[in-house]
Design an enzyme around this catalytic site. Structure first.
Site, short mmCIF file in Angstrom:
data_model
loop_
_atom_site.label_atom_id
_atom_site.label_comp_id
_atom_site.label_asym_id
_atom_site.label_seq_id
_atom_site.Cartn_x
_atom_site.Cartn_y
_atom_site.Cartn_z
N ASN A 10 0.88 -1.17 0.00
CA ASN A 10 0.00 0.00 0.00
C ASN A 10 0.91 1.22 0.00
O ASN A 10 1.51 1.55 1.02
CB ASN A 10 -0.89 -0.02 1.26
CG ASN A 10 -1.71 1.26 1.39
OD1 ASN A 10 -1.86 2.01 0.43
ND2 ASN A 10 -2.23 1.51 2.58
N TRP A 11 1.01 1.84 -1.16
CA TRP A 11 1.96 2.97 -1.30
C TRP A 11 1.44 4.23 -0.61
O TRP A 11 2.17 5.19 -0.45
CB TRP A 11 2.21 3.25 -2.78
CG TRP A 11 3.02 2.19 -3.48
CD1 TRP A 11 3.38 0.95 -2.99
CD2 TRP A 11 3.60 2.27 -4.80
NE1 TRP A 11 4.13 0.27 -3.93
CE2 TRP A 11 4.27 1.06 -5.05
CE3 TRP A 11 3.59 3.25 -5.80
CZ2 TRP A 11 4.94 0.82 -6.26
CZ3 TRP A 11 4.25 3.00 -6.99
CH2 TRP A 11 4.93 1.81 -7.21
N LYS A 12 0.18 4.26 -0.27
CA LYS A 12 -0.46 5.45 0.34
C LYS A 12 -0.24 6.68 -0.56
O LYS A 12 -0.22 6.54 -1.77
CB LYS A 12 0.08 5.67 1.75
CG LYS A 12 0.06 4.40 2.60
CD LYS A 12 0.18 4.70 4.05
CE LYS A 12 0.38 3.40 4.82
NZ LYS A 12 -0.03 3.50 6.20
N HIS A 95 -9.58 1.08 4.23
CA HIS A 95 -8.35 1.23 5.01
C HIS A 95 -8.65 2.14 6.20
O HIS A 95 -9.46 3.08 6.07
CB HIS A 95 -7.25 1.82 4.13
CG HIS A 95 -5.90 1.78 4.79
ND1 HIS A 95 -5.53 2.67 5.76
CD2 HIS A 95 -4.86 0.92 4.64
CE1 HIS A 95 -4.30 2.37 6.18
NE2 HIS A 95 -3.88 1.32 5.51
N GLU A 97 -7.15 4.51 7.43
CA GLU A 97 -6.91 5.94 7.17
C GLU A 97 -8.11 6.56 6.45
O GLU A 97 -8.44 7.72 6.67
CB GLU A 97 -5.61 6.11 6.35
CG GLU A 97 -4.39 5.87 7.23
CD GLU A 97 -3.16 5.35 6.51
OE1 GLU A 97 -3.08 5.48 5.27
OE2 GLU A 97 -2.27 4.80 7.18
N GLU A 167 -5.86 -5.26 10.05
CA GLU A 167 -4.85 -4.26 10.34
C GLU A 167 -5.17 -3.53 11.65
O GLU A 167 -5.98 -2.58 11.64
CB GLU A 167 -4.79 -3.23 9.22
CG GLU A 167 -4.44 -3.80 7.86
CD GLU A 167 -3.78 -2.75 6.98
OE1 GLU A 167 -2.65 -3.00 6.56
OE2 GLU A 167 -4.37 -1.69 6.75
N GLY A 173 2.00 1.89 10.59
CA GLY A 173 2.96 2.99 10.48
C GLY A 173 3.61 3.36 11.80
O GLY A 173 4.23 4.41 11.91
N SER A 213 3.00 -2.59 10.23
CA SER A 213 4.45 -2.64 10.45
C SER A 213 5.08 -3.99 10.09
O SER A 213 5.99 -4.46 10.78
CB SER A 213 4.78 -2.24 11.89
OG SER A 213 4.33 -0.92 12.14
N GLY A 234 2.65 -1.31 4.23
CA GLY A 234 2.74 0.12 3.92
C GLY A 234 4.17 0.54 3.68
O GLY A 234 4.74 0.32 2.61
N GLY A 235 4.78 1.11 4.70
CA GLY A 235 6.13 1.68 4.61
C GLY A 235 7.16 0.80 3.90
O GLY A 235 7.89 1.27 3.01
C1 PEP Z 1 -0.88 -0.04 5.72
O1 PEP Z 1 -0.76 1.07 5.21
O2 PEP Z 1 -1.85 -0.72 5.42
C2 PEP Z 1 0.15 -0.50 6.64
C3 PEP Z 1 0.01 -1.66 7.20
O3 PEP Z 1 1.21 0.34 6.85
P1 PEP Z 1 2.60 -0.05 7.60
O4 PEP Z 1 3.07 -1.35 6.98
O5 PEP Z 1 3.51 1.09 7.27
O6 PEP Z 1 2.31 -0.20 9.03
#
Ligand code: PEP
Length: 248
Positions: A10-12, A95, A97, A167, A173, A213, A234-235
């Site tokens: 997930n590049w956000k 998501h 967010e 999640e 994050g 994470s 994500g990251g």
């Molecule tokens: C996400 O954006 O869905 C996510 C899990 O981010 P991260 O891996 O950075 O925690």
């Protein structure tokens, strides 16, 4: 039948179109896999160049969001059909967010899930609890409510083909990963919920990811759990480490 692991990035709101193409090139050899489905969920403006950049590779493209209406006066929105026509195969729905910053409610997410299927897209439906909810011991009640509300009117065959991402909000994050036991317990709880709503075969088929994470050092243990079929990342999906996560 064994479920195929699926690892989605997930590049956000990261990567300009030219940066996106460069990243696809950098990751191309690192994310090769015959045993894992690999998806890049990218910002809307990156979809067309990324679809082009991953042509001929094992990478599929996903969107991070979509709107549930067909077309018309919805300024700024993108329809499921537009995504499909652009070469998108997956779409993240709900998501945390989007639920939090953009106030997307389960009623709206249910419409999005159904519209995604109608257009031939595979939803990656996200669910997860806040830290407060975990501390109050209502994690599973909350997640069951999300799943049940988001899947109203969705058929067993559709559920069999979709992806659910667990999640925990407090792990996204933050660098704070759920323990393997916590992640497995909730993913199993989601599978049990699907079995109650549908049947054992549907629960057995649906792929459930863990997200929060995930990195190159915790992926193997998390993805090795009986009810965890990969991750939403994500990251770490923006770095070479993503290749290590795919090939955990
Ligand atoms: C996400 O954006 O869905 C996510 C899990 O981010 P991260 O891996 O950075 O925690």
């Amino acid at each position: 039948m064994a479920r195929k692991t699926i690892v989605a990035g997930n590049w956000k709101m990261n990567m300009t179109p030219s940066q996106a193409v460069k990243l696809c090139e950098e990751l191309k050899d690192l994310v090769k896999s015959d045993t894992v489905d690999v998806v890049y969920c990218v910002p809307a403006i990156d979809i067309i160049p990324v679809v082009e950049a991953v042509k001929g590779t094992n990478v599929k493209v996903g969107a991070e969001n979509m709107y549930y209406e067909e077309k018309g006066a919805y300024t700024g929105e993108i329809s499921a059909e537009m995504l499909k026509d652009a070469g998108v195969e997956y779409v993240i729905i709900g998501h945390s967010e989007r639920r939090d910053y953009f106030k997307e409610c389960d009623c709206m997410l249910n419409k999005k899930v159904k519209k995604a299927f109608e257009a031939g897209l595979t939803p990656i439906l996200c669910c997860g609890e806040s830290l407060e909810q975990r501390e109050m011991n209502v994690t599973m009640d909350w997640i069951r409510l999300q799943i049940k509300s988001d899947l109203v009117g969705v058929t067993a065959d559709q559920v069999k083909s979709m992806v659910i991402a667990y999640e925990p909000i407090w792990a996204i994050g933050t660098g704070k990963t759920a323990t393997t036991e916590q992640a497995q317990e909730v993913c199993k709880g989601i599978r049990d919920c699907i079995a109650e709503m549908y049947d054992a075969a549907t629960a057995e088929a649906v792929r459930i990811q863990y997200g929060g994470s995930v990195n190159a050092s915790n992926a193997a243990e998390l993805f090795g759990q009986p009810d965890i079929d990969g991750g939403l990342v994500g990251g770490a999906s923006l770095k070479a480490d993503f290749g290590k996560i795919v090939n955990f």
